[in-house]
Design an enzyme around this catalytic site. Structure first.
Site, PDB file in Angstrom:
ATOM      1  N   GLU A 126       0.860  -1.192   0.000  1.00 15.86           N
ATOM      2  CA  GLU A 126       0.000   0.000   0.000  1.00 15.86           C
ATOM      3  C   GLU A 126       0.892   1.235   0.000  1.00 15.86           C
ATOM      4  O   GLU A 126       2.098   1.139   0.253  1.00 15.86           O
ATOM      5  CB  GLU A 126      -0.869  -0.002   1.257  1.00 15.86           C
ATOM      6  CG  GLU A 126      -1.805  -1.195   1.309  1.00 15.86           C
ATOM      7  CD  GLU A 126      -2.793  -1.124   2.473  1.00 15.86           C
ATOM      8  OE1 GLU A 126      -2.732  -0.144   3.278  1.00 15.86           O
ATOM      9  OE2 GLU A 126      -3.617  -2.038   2.570  1.00 15.86           O
ATOM     10  N   GLU A 363       9.195  -8.003  -3.802  1.00 17.96           N
ATOM     11  CA  GLU A 363       9.099  -9.218  -2.977  1.00 17.96           C
ATOM     12  C   GLU A 363      10.060  -9.155  -1.782  1.00 17.96           C
ATOM     13  O   GLU A 363      10.608 -10.172  -1.341  1.00 17.96           O
ATOM     14  CB  GLU A 363       9.267 -10.489  -3.823  1.00 17.96           C
ATOM     15  CG  GLU A 363       8.148 -10.606  -4.848  1.00 17.96           C
ATOM     16  CD  GLU A 363       7.794 -11.996  -5.288  1.00 17.96           C
ATOM     17  OE1 GLU A 363       8.119 -12.955  -4.585  1.00 17.96           O
ATOM     18  OE2 GLU A 363       7.153 -12.114  -6.354  1.00 17.96           O
TER      19      GLU A 363
END
Ligand code: COS
Length: 382
Positions: A126, A363
């Site tokens: 986010e 990631e």
């Protein structure tokens, strides 16, 4: 279940040829159109690339982790955008369901993800929750037999083409893992909006954008595993696998960069001889080869451990950190070996140099991998 050796070797050989004959020649087109051509996607679907690691029961090839990384070593030899379109379906786009889905959720979504008919997308990050994933603010409020989602997800891979999002959302306000749940939200559900495509440094053709949830109402059956509070731990487990997959991709790209460098160094003449004859060029090639070999060994070891059902959180973080940093060094040396030409957009090394910068970030950044490795070490010693 592992494939028999002949079948697996045939798959590897087929992917190797597919990359060489069908993908590498289309790299420039992907950069120019910022999309993977439909016919290429169809061929990738036919080869089973969308379902490599999804079980045979659910329509995939059911590869072990070791087999998967060996296929990804091959897929890595071309623009990472090709891998991105299929890779999320066997990685972060499907693994929440594989790890924690109910039998119904698995039966409903995994076959379509394995065939590539459905594109899966993992919505964790986010605007204010990147490395600090637990700080996410997207909420899921229970309303009878539905949940209502509100919040913004950022840099979501494949969002523009996704049919299914695994969305991590807060079902309780406290900062703890149990406060976060995962929802399987189908694209087209009223209340989902997509942001404009992100303009990135590299990786053209690998699409990302914001995904905005505004009073997005989903049935209770969309709650992953039919259980609140398992979203954060599931996301971390998904990343444990995803990080190995990304590490393997780095090795494939490093192999390609070394090949490109060798061909160029043997062809390019300076001071009356091919630059490959110069020991300072040879030193760069040797360092890149040793770096790549080390990453390959780490990844194969971590993958074999994972196949033996050992906890590989630490090994996956080591492999992701080492391989992503390694491919950055290899790309830098490739540009150096190409000299002025390496800085020119007409040579692939310039493009790969920009593409690989992402691997140290997504990631989980290198710094997050360091933190995970150190925590695991300290935990094991206590
Ligand atoms: N597997 C299973 N469970 C895990 C886990 C893993 N790999 N990692 C953490 N957990 C569990 C912990 O055991 C802990 O459980 P309990 O609450 O029962 O003790 C819980 O999850 C919370 O873990 P932790 O306390 O380590 O959480 P932190 O907020 O300190 O953060 C990091 C952990 C930093 C490692 C995590 O936020 C992270 O990986 N951040 C990077 C996110 C990322 O990779 N984003 C990329 C987006 S996807 S492209």
């Amino acid at each position: 279940m592992a494939l028999d050796t002949d079948t697996f070797n045939l798959l590897l050989e087929t992917v190797r040829r597919f990359v060489l004959e069908r993908l590498i020649p289309r790299e420039v087109e992907v950069v120019e159109t910022n999309a993977i051509p439909d016919d290429v996607v169809r061929e990738m679907r036919d080869l089973g690339l969308f379902g490599l690691s999804i079980s045979e029961q659910h329509g995939g090839l059911g590869l072990t982790m070791e087999e998967e990384v060996r296929v990804v070593f091959e897929l890595g030899r071309t623009s990472p955008a090709f891998r991105s379109v299929a890779g999320t379906n066997i990685g972060i786009g499907s693994q929440s369901i594989v790890i924690a889905g109910t039998p119904d959720q698995k039966a409903k979504y995994l076959p379509a993800l394995a065939s590539g008919e459905l594109i899966g997308s993992f919505a964790l990050t986010e605007p204010d929750a990147g490395s600090d994933a637990m700080a996410l603010r997207t909420t899921a409020r229970k309303d009878g037999d539905h949940y209502i989602l509100n919040g913004t997800k950022r840099y979501i891979t494949n969002a523009p083409i996704a049919g299914l999002f695994s969305v991590m959302a807060r079902t309780a306000p406290e900062r703890k893992a149990n406060s976060i749940s995962c929802f399987l939200v189908e694209a087209g559900t009223p209340g989902i909006k997509l942001g404009l495509p992100d303009k990135k440094m590299g990786q053209r053709g690998a699409l990302t954008c914001d995904v905005i949830f505004e009073d997005c109402r989903v049935p209770a059956a969309a709650l992953l595993g039919n259980e609140e509070g398992n979203g954060f731990r599931t996301a971390m487990q998904v990343l444990d696998k995803g990080r190995l997959h990304i590490a393997a991709l780095c090795v494939g790209i490093a192999d390609r960069l070394i090949e490109e460098s060798v061909v160029y160094a043997k062809d390019r003449k300076q001071f009356g001889q091919p630059i490959a004859e110069f020991q300072l060029i040879q030193a760069m090639l040797a360092d890149s080869e040793a770096d790549t070999y080390a990453a390959r060994c780490m990844i194969l070891d971590a993958a074999a451990r994972r196949d033996r059902r050992e906890n590989t959180t630490r090994q996956a973080a080591c492999a992701k950190m080492f391989a992503s940093e390694m491919v950055g060094r290899v790309a830098d040396r490739a540009v150096q070996i190409f000299g002025g030409a390496g800085y020119m957009a007409e040579y692939p090394v310039e493009r790969f140099y920009r593409d690989v910068r992402l691997f140290r970030i997504f990631e989980g950044t290198t710094q997050i991998q360091q933190l995970v490795i150190a925590r695991e070490l300290l935990k094991a010693a206590s």
